[in-house]
Design an enzyme around this catalytic site. Structure first.
Site, short mmCIF file in Angstrom:
data_model
loop_
_atom_site.label_atom_id
_atom_site.label_comp_id
_atom_site.label_asym_id
_atom_site.label_seq_id
_atom_site.Cartn_x
_atom_site.Cartn_y
_atom_site.Cartn_z
N TYR A 1 -4.60 7.59 -7.51
CA TYR A 1 -3.71 6.68 -6.79
C TYR A 1 -4.23 6.42 -5.38
O TYR A 1 -4.29 5.27 -4.92
CB TYR A 1 -2.30 7.27 -6.74
CG TYR A 1 -1.31 6.43 -5.97
CD1 TYR A 1 -0.75 5.30 -6.52
CD2 TYR A 1 -0.93 6.79 -4.67
CE1 TYR A 1 0.17 4.52 -5.82
CE2 TYR A 1 -0.02 6.03 -3.96
CZ TYR A 1 0.52 4.90 -4.54
OH TYR A 1 1.43 4.13 -3.83
N LYS B 1 -5.36 2.80 -3.46
CA LYS B 1 -4.74 2.30 -2.24
C LYS B 1 -5.71 2.29 -1.06
O LYS B 1 -5.66 1.39 -0.21
CB LYS B 1 -3.49 3.13 -1.91
CG LYS B 1 -2.37 2.98 -2.91
CD LYS B 1 -1.92 1.53 -3.08
CE LYS B 1 -0.71 1.41 -3.99
NZ LYS B 1 -0.29 0.00 -4.20
N SER C 1 0.86 -1.18 0.00
CA SER C 1 0.00 0.00 0.00
C SER C 1 0.90 1.23 0.00
O SER C 1 1.87 1.29 -0.75
CB SER C 1 -0.93 -0.02 1.22
OG SER C 1 -1.78 1.09 1.25
#
Length: 272
Positions: free
Chosen positions: A148, A152, A134
């Site tokens: 992004y 995550k 992560s």
């Protein structure tokens, strides 16, 4: 006892470092890459303990086949590392549908498909460890990388649920949350949206984030990842790097303060 690893994105960055660390101590590693030529040096150096597989993690059927091939080749599967991923830079308003879908397909769905393929093998063994790469960006967020962060944060929630679901089967789950490191995450591997002039000032401010001035050394994570996978009770979450803890503390203190301030409204919404 020597472990058998399955590492996606093993050609560079954390994936390459961790593959080498495992091989050097005598473990077996299946390393995937879009281009297996990128890991040929490991094949040559460790012909008996390193298996290279061509893999695009966005292909679910290929993920299942690769994991099955790995288990059949070495006879078991102890550590699965979902490392394949990339960073996409773009303000939320700038993101196209294709860009967001591509980010999620690799960073989130790729990890999900590999994990699903590994779980039946690990359940049958009665042991296993799923390591999800992560980021501090999986629990906090900054301008320019909203897509992004979305990928995550999704991985974080999925993995926390997973950890509770599989604990009874002897399977551990760990989210490794690195800060800034000297990898090519923001370099050749990254993607960028077409920029809108309206966000020039925001972009300029974001480029001066302190984390960029003191990146961590990827090779230093070798010993750290081995400590994580060797732990009798590995953590659900672990930071890599000096900066993430301070970022998390400031972020969560702010969240708690806001939630407490607005608790009367929360209780009002509950009803009598």
């Amino acid at each position: 006892m020597a472990k058998t690893w399955f590492i996606t994105g093993a050609s560079k960055g954390f994936g390459r470092e961790w593959a080498e660390a495992a091989l050097e101590r005598g473990d077996s590693v299946v390393g995937t890459a879009r281009n297996p030529d990128d890991v040929q040096a490991l094949v040559d150096q460790y012909p008996d303990t390193f298996l290279a597989i061509r893999l695009d993690v966005t292909d679910r059927a290929a993920d299942v086949a690769a994991v099955q091939q790995a288990a059949e080749h070495f006879g078991r599967l102890d550590v699965v590392v979902n490392n394949a991923g990339f960073g996409h830079f773009g303000m939320v308003e700038e993101l196209t549908e294709d860009e967001v879908r591509a980010q999620l397909e690799t960073n989130f769905f790729g990890a999900l498909w590999v994990t699903q393929a590994a779980l039946p093998i690990m359940r049958e063994q009665g042991s296993g460890h799923v390591v999800q790469v992560s980021s501090i960006g999986g629990i906090s967020a900054f301008p320019t990388v909203g897509a992004y962060h979305a990928s995550k944060w999704a991985l974080e929630g999925l993995s926390q649920s997973l950890s509770q679901e599989v604990a009874g089967f002897g399977i551990h789950v760990t989210l490794v949350e690195p800060g800034g490191f000297s990898t090519d995450w923001s370099g050749p591997s990254s993607k960028h949206s077409e920029e809108l002039d309206a966000y020039a000032d925001v972009r300029e401010a974001a480029s001066k984030r302190p984390s960029a001035s003191d990146p961590g050394k990827p090779e230093a994570t070798r010993s750290a990842i081995l400590k994580v996978v060797d732990a009798e009770q590995p953590p659900l979450r672990v930071f890599f790097g000096k900066a993430p803890l301070g970022i998390a503390e400031r972020d969560y203190e702010s969240r708690l303060a806001t939630w407490r301030e607005w608790q009367p409204v929360a209780e009002e919404a509950h009803g009598a």
